[in-house]
Design an enzyme around this catalytic site. Structure first.
Site, PDB file in Angstrom:
ATOM      1  N   LYS A 130      92.666 -18.788  65.669  1.00 41.29           N
ATOM      2  CA  LYS A 130      93.013 -18.038  66.877  1.00 41.29           C
ATOM      3  C   LYS A 130      92.136 -16.807  67.160  1.00 41.29           C
ATOM      4  O   LYS A 130      91.574 -16.495  68.007  1.00 41.29           O
ATOM      5  CB  LYS A 130      94.556 -17.659  66.993  1.00 41.29           C
ATOM      6  N   LYS A 165      94.340 -35.067  68.513  1.00 43.86           N
ATOM      7  CA  LYS A 165      95.679 -34.898  68.823  1.00 43.86           C
ATOM      8  C   LYS A 165      96.270 -34.394  70.463  1.00 43.86           C
ATOM      9  O   LYS A 165      95.393 -33.689  70.976  1.00 43.86           O
ATOM     10  CB  LYS A 165      96.309 -33.854  67.928  1.00 43.86           C
ATOM     11  N   LYS A 184      98.757 -29.027  74.314  1.00 44.97           N
ATOM     12  CA  LYS A 184      98.782 -28.614  75.683  1.00 44.97           C
ATOM     13  C   LYS A 184      97.471 -27.571  75.750  1.00 44.97           C
ATOM     14  O   LYS A 184      96.864 -27.673  76.668  1.00 44.97           O
ATOM     15  CB  LYS A 184     100.211 -27.540  75.881  1.00 44.97           C
TER      16      LYS A 184
END
Ligand code: TRP
Length: 331
Positions: free
Chosen positions: A111, A195, A198
């Site tokens: 992140k 995968k 969202k």
């Protein structure tokens, strides 16, 4: 009965990947375990949603959990921020969570790399909050996907560290609950990049309308088609078959498989069928989501019941924790 805790971040709609990877198993587990399923709205604050979005997303995920079959009479369904005890335990655990180990977490590093302008302390201590979520209910098992395994491992470390530091056995060490075989279908995205997620923008939501589903499926990445009989399917094509496997009947899968193997397949036909079968699968869930979202009184009743049950369990643990630490009342 073993205690199970799991949460999903409230960043928006649940998609097929969430359903087949986690929620379907939550529904199964609620019958045999003491289950706590919550919406991690505090965790979602690391990305700074607007107040309107935060609220709408929590509401949406709550309705979606219920629409998928999580039964608030069986499981404890609640919203993380309704349990302030979690925030207190998070603060206490932070005193024994070390900068080095937090900085080394893969999800933190990822992140921080993706959003270098928003490396906040909440992101750094994300695993500590997650540990608090879990151990405040003295969980034995935590159903998590691959991407959360390391966070759970840190939770185990924090629980062990607390027990050792105060020489108690207050927290059971939570184990990952790994779904096996058929139960743990990894749903791929529609862009051939792995995968469904969202944030990857390749997801089909449970709440997507038929027109949206058709559009998304027709845009899915394919290749130029097989040229050698029985050749192995490349990832982008295997992905479509994996989706077909979970939503279509076996004869449909066999039909397209045969066509692939004799090189007569037309991906357009496969996609049309896949879209219709996803729609067939989603429709009853979507309709339940819509009627739940329209039923303010019911959602509020569920949230209140969940909050009460979760707080009862959390405050029992927090009381013990405070005592062990030496936080005593003077009055
Ligand atoms: N980190 C999880 C996710 O991203 C959500 C989560 C928060 C969670 N607290 C948890 C999962 C506790 C399991 C247990 O999906």
């Amino acid at each position: 009965m073993p205690t199970v805790v799991s949460g999903i971040r409230s960043t928006g709609n649940l998609h097929l990947g969430n359903y087949f990877g986690a929620v379907k198993n939550f529904v199964e587990m609620q019958h045999h375990h003491d289950t706590y399923f919550f919406i991690a709205d505090l965790h979602s604050l690391t990305t700074h949603p607007t107040p309107e979005h935060l609220y709408a997303n929590v509401r949406q995920v709550l309705a979606e959990y219920l629409a998928c079959g999580i039964d608030p009479e069986k499981a404890t369904v609640f919203i993380q921020s309704d349990v302030p005890e979690v925030a207190e335990l998070y603060l206490l655990l932070n005193m024994n969570a070390y900068l080095g180990e937090l900085e080394r977490t893969t999800s933190f590093k990822e992140k921080a790399r993706k959003h270098p302008d928003n490396v906040n302390a909440g992101l750094l201590t994300y695993p500590v909050l997650m540990a608090a979520d879990i151990i405040i209910h003295k969980a034995h098992l935590v159903p998590v996907g691959k991407d959360q395994e390391q966070n759970l491992e840190m939770g185990r470390t924090f629980a062990r560290r607390f027990n050792r530091m105060y020489n108690v056995e207050l927290f059971p060490i939570p184990r990952p609950y790994v779904f096996e075989g058929q139960d743990m279908v990894k749903i791929p995205g529609l862009d051939g990049s792995g995968k469904m997620g969202k944030s990857e923008g390749n997801a089909i939501s449970l709440a997507d309308a038929p027109g949206v589903i058709r559009k998304k499926v027709m845009k899915a990445v394919t290749d130029s088609g097989p040229t050698i009989p029985n050749q192995q399917k490349p990832e982008v094509i295997q992905n479509l078959f994996t989706l077909l496997d979970v939503v279509s009947t076996p004869d449909v899968v066999a039909h397209f498989d045969l066509q692939y193997n004799n090189c007569s397949i037309r991906y357009g036909d496969l996609k049309k069928q896949l879209a219709e079968d996803i729609i067939k699968f989603n429709t009853p869930i979507r309709e339940r989501i819509e009627s739940l979202l329209a039923d303010e009184a019911y959602l509020s009743k569920v949230a209140k019941l969940g909050a009460e049950k979760a707080r009862a369990s959390a405050s029992r643990t927090l009381k013990e924790v405070r005592e062990v630490i030496g936080i005593k009342k003077f009055y």
